[in-house]
Each structure stands twice: as structure tokens, then as C-alpha cells.
Design an enzyme around this catalytic site. Structure first.
Site, short mmCIF file in Angstrom:
data_model
loop_
_atom_site.label_atom_id
_atom_site.label_comp_id
_atom_site.label_asym_id
_atom_site.label_seq_id
_atom_site.Cartn_x
_atom_site.Cartn_y
_atom_site.Cartn_z
N SER A 208 10.92 14.50 -5.62
CA SER A 208 11.53 14.56 -4.30
C SER A 208 12.06 15.97 -4.06
O SER A 208 11.31 16.93 -4.17
CB SER A 208 12.63 13.50 -4.19
OG SER A 208 13.16 13.45 -2.89
N HIS A 235 8.24 13.08 -2.03
CA HIS A 235 8.99 12.87 -0.80
C HIS A 235 9.08 14.21 -0.06
O HIS A 235 9.65 15.18 -0.59
CB HIS A 235 10.39 12.36 -1.10
CG HIS A 235 10.40 11.09 -1.89
ND1 HIS A 235 11.43 10.74 -2.74
CD2 HIS A 235 9.50 10.09 -1.98
CE1 HIS A 235 11.17 9.57 -3.30
NE2 HIS A 235 9.99 9.17 -2.86
N ASP A 329 14.42 6.55 -6.66
CA ASP A 329 13.02 6.16 -6.56
C ASP A 329 12.25 6.57 -7.81
O ASP A 329 12.40 7.69 -8.29
CB ASP A 329 12.37 6.78 -5.33
CG ASP A 329 10.98 6.24 -5.06
OD1 ASP A 329 10.73 5.05 -5.36
OD2 ASP A 329 10.13 6.99 -4.57
#
Length: 398
Positions: A208, A235, A329
């Protein structure tokens, strides 16, 4: 609590005013200055000492890339890139700015509709609040020779770039059910020779904030004959994924592509999850790209879904990696891969820009190893050098 001091670097007066109003709508943020170009921003830095700089991409006198490179070499400060469009040239330069030390990139708030406007404003404020506390480091490659003078190079905008400001184009023990492996050698000790049938058949990576640069450093170290597909959930703001694919393709030896529904991945192929869709692997080893119907998932694509699917399809024959990023995540998905007997790795705190996702993975026992970013590619190479017939620790598991 002291307010977060922000310096806006933006050549459009209108956009700068909107950014200022948006940021100062949060009482925890204070805009301490506005610079019309990179050179002016550099001149303002010593007196203002901002906690974060928002950086435009194309500007007269000194563009965003040159400015980020200079700041990160001479006065390291958290930088958020804010681009006015998703044209190829803008996205590519934005990603180069990340490689030079900027922390993240988003699109400027757009006035298409009220809901989108509110989401854009909320994303901007959230990013500023998060990134302002990141401890950035000096990027030596941007050091200027001789005295650190401010360069005066003019960087013209691409001829076809519209200028409308609102254009919208810690290592844990293995579970008792999984036999312990023999210790592996230190990363980098083995040659890049791979067996015809390596034991591990697929790799999943979650990343991310800070991820594009971490991915670049990791993937650049993998040889062209790397023998299995690599699936990536990164992400990143909507609309930037194709630019990420193109950028990585120019920088790494392996083939990089966007995941497509029903695609059969090939050995040595890096597959990036597309915007707004979850990427999973079906039992027939084909890729599925599906909308996320789980309302509990804030992120789509999300890495947990990918890793759950790899645990089901490959069992102990998959490798999972969680890189830098906020949130959690990938931790649950990595745990499922771990419990299926797969090899799991989390990036360590010292090398993570944001120690969120890998921290959760390490603390929940999902990670077999916690490694610095520089060591992960070497470990992958060694794991793929284990032939199927010689991996005694895992015999009989499939």
C-alpha cells in the site's frame, strides 16, 4: 496538539486556493505557504519548516520531479504528489516522483459531482494527516554536485497536456500442523539457477503506502528467468494502476501486465490487480477479476481475497509477502497461506515506510519470516531454487 503545517506547491492560483480551503477545513491542518513552482518552494522551506509538502507535477521553472529530488536529497520532508490528470505523461512523472522519495500520489479534487467532491476532499485530508508523521530519509542520488544550489532548469509541459486545473481524464513459530523447515542460507548466496519443476508455484504480494517504490526495489532484483507468476495487489488511487504497470515494465526484467478475467498467468509474469476489482485465482489456475460484494472490505482490490484464493489453489506451494502500508489488508490472507503450509514473509519495520500491514501480519503469526526489503528478493530466489523432488519438509502435504 500542534497543527500539521503544510506547504502547497501549485502553479494554478485557483487550484492552490481550493487545496488551501480543503485542507484548512480540518482544524488539525494549517497551510503555512503557497509556492507557484519548485524553486520558490525550495526557497520557502527553511523558514516555514512544513510537516508536509503537497507537490504539483508540471510547473514552470522547476517541475515536480526535480523539486522532489532536490528536497529529498537536501531537506527531506514528507511529500504528497497531487496531479491534475491521469494522462500517461502525468502518471509516469508522478511515479518517478515516488521513486525519488515522494510518499504517495493522488488526483486533485474534482468538481464532477457533490459525492465525488466530498470523497476527494476526504481522501486529501486523510493522506495529509497520515503522511505528515512519516519519518523520511535522505535520498542520496538527488544530491547536487558542489554547493547545493537551486537548479534553474526550465521544464516545459508536454505539448498535448491540457492545463485545465479540473480535468478529470516479527517472525513467529509455525503452527504445530506444519513441519519446521531446515534453515535457509542467507539471502543472495545462491546463483540464479532454477529447477525445471520448482516446489513453489506462485507468489502473492500485498502493498500500500510506499508500495510502488518497494515493489520496484524488490522486482528489479528478480532475474528474467524467474520461474513462477507473481500476483500483486497495490493500493493506489483509482486510475493510476495502468501507469504503475507501464512504469514497472520499463524498470524490471520480467513481463508486467494488468490482471484480466480468465487470463492464464505465465511463469515469470507479474500480474497487477486492476482498479476497483478483486483479483483471485480459480481452481483451474485462471485469473478472476470480480467486484467486491463484501461490504466489510473498504479496499478493492484487497490482498486478503487474493491470498485466500492462492492458499486454496496452491496450498503449501505458494509464497505470500506483505509489504509497507497502513491498515491490515493482507494479514488475514497471509495467515491462511501460512496455515496451508505456504512460505510467508512480512517486511520489517526499519525498511517500511508505513509499518501497518506488515506489523499486523507479524504480530498475528501470519509471517514465517520478517525481513528487510533488501533481503526479500534474495529469499524469493532461494525459495524458487528448491526443486519439487528435494523439498523433504513438505513431502506428503499435497
Amino acid at each position: 496538539m500542534a497543527a500539521i503545517k503544510v506547504l502547497i506547491v501549485e502553479d494554478s492560483i485557483l487550484v492552490a486556493d481550493v487545496l488551501k480551503d480543503t485542507l484548512e477545513s480540518d482544524k488539525r491542518v494549517r497551510v503555512v505557504g503557497v509556492a507557484a513552482n519548485g524553486q520558490q518552494a525550495i526557497e520557502m522551506l527553511p523558514a516555514l519548516a512544513p510537516d508536509l509538502v503537497t507537490m504539483d507535477v508540471w510547473m514552470p521553472i522547476m517541475d515536480g520531479f526535480e523539486t522532489v529530488e532536490w528536497i529529498m536529497a537536501n531537506r527531506p520532508t514528507p511529500i504528497l504528489v497531487i496531479t491534475s490528470s491521469k494522462l500517461k505523461e502525468d502518471v509516469q512523472l508522478s511515479l518517478r516522483m515516488l521513486a525519488a522519495g515522494a510518499l504517495d500520489v493522488i488526483e486533485k479534487p474534482i468538481l464532477s459531482n457533490e459525492n465525488q467532491w466530498k470523497r476527494s476532499q476526504a481522501e486529501l485530508i486523510s493522506k495529509v494527516r497520515l503522511l505528515s508523521s512519516v519519518k523520511v530519509i535522505t535520498h542520496v542520488r538527488g544530491k547536487l554536485s558542489g554547493k547545493p544550489e537551486i537548479p534553474a532548469k526550465v521544464s516545459p509541459k508536454p505539448a498535448d497536456t491540457p492545463r485545465s486545473p479540473w480535468q478529470n481524464p516479527a517472525q513467529s513459530a509455525l503452527p504445530s500442523s506444519v513441519p519446521a523447515r531446515p534453515p535457509l542460507p542467507a539471502p543472495g548466496q545462491l546463483a540464479h539457477f532454477f529447477p525445471t519443476q520448482p516446489y513453489f508455484r506462485a507468489i502473492a504480494i500485498a502493498s500500500s503506502t510506499g508500495g510502488p517504490t518497494a515493489l520496484l526495489h524488490l522486482l528489479q532484483k528478480l532475474p528474467a528467468n524467474f520461474p513462477c507468476p507473481i500476483f500483486v495487489v497495490q493500493h493506489i488511487s483509482m486510475g493510476f494502476t495502468q501507469g504503475l504497470v507501464d512504469w514497472l515494465q520499463r524498470e524490471v526484467k520480467l513481463k508486467v501486465k494488468m490482471g484480466q478475467h480468465n487470463q492464464l498467468p505465465e511463469p515469470g509474469e507479474i500480474v497487477i490487480a486492476p482498479d476497483g476489482l478483486n483479483m483471485l485465482l480459480a481452481a483451474n489456475h485462471r485469473i478472476l477479476t470480480l467486484p467486491d460484494n463484501d461490504r466489510a472490505n473498504i479496499l478493492c482490490p484487497n490482498a486478503d481475497s487474493l491470498m485466500f484464493s492462492l492458499a486454496g489453489v496452491y496450498g503449501s506451494r505458494a509464497v505470500g509477502i506483505v509489504l509497507t502500508g497502513m491498515g491490515s489488508d493482507g494479514a488475514k490472507g497471509l495467515k491462511s497461506m501460512h496455515e496451508a503450509g505456504g512460505y510467508t514473509i512480512a517486511q520489517d519495520e526499519a525498511s517500511s515506510l508505513i509499518y501497518g500491514m506488515p506489523k499486523v501480519a507479524a504480530e498475528t503469526g501470519a509471517a514465517r519470516e520478517v525481513l528487510p526489503l533488501e533481503a526479500i528478493a534474495g529469499r524469493l530466489i532461494e525459495l524458487l531454487q528448491q526443486p519439487e523432488t528435494l523439498d523433504a519438509w513438505s513431502r506428503g502435504k499435497d
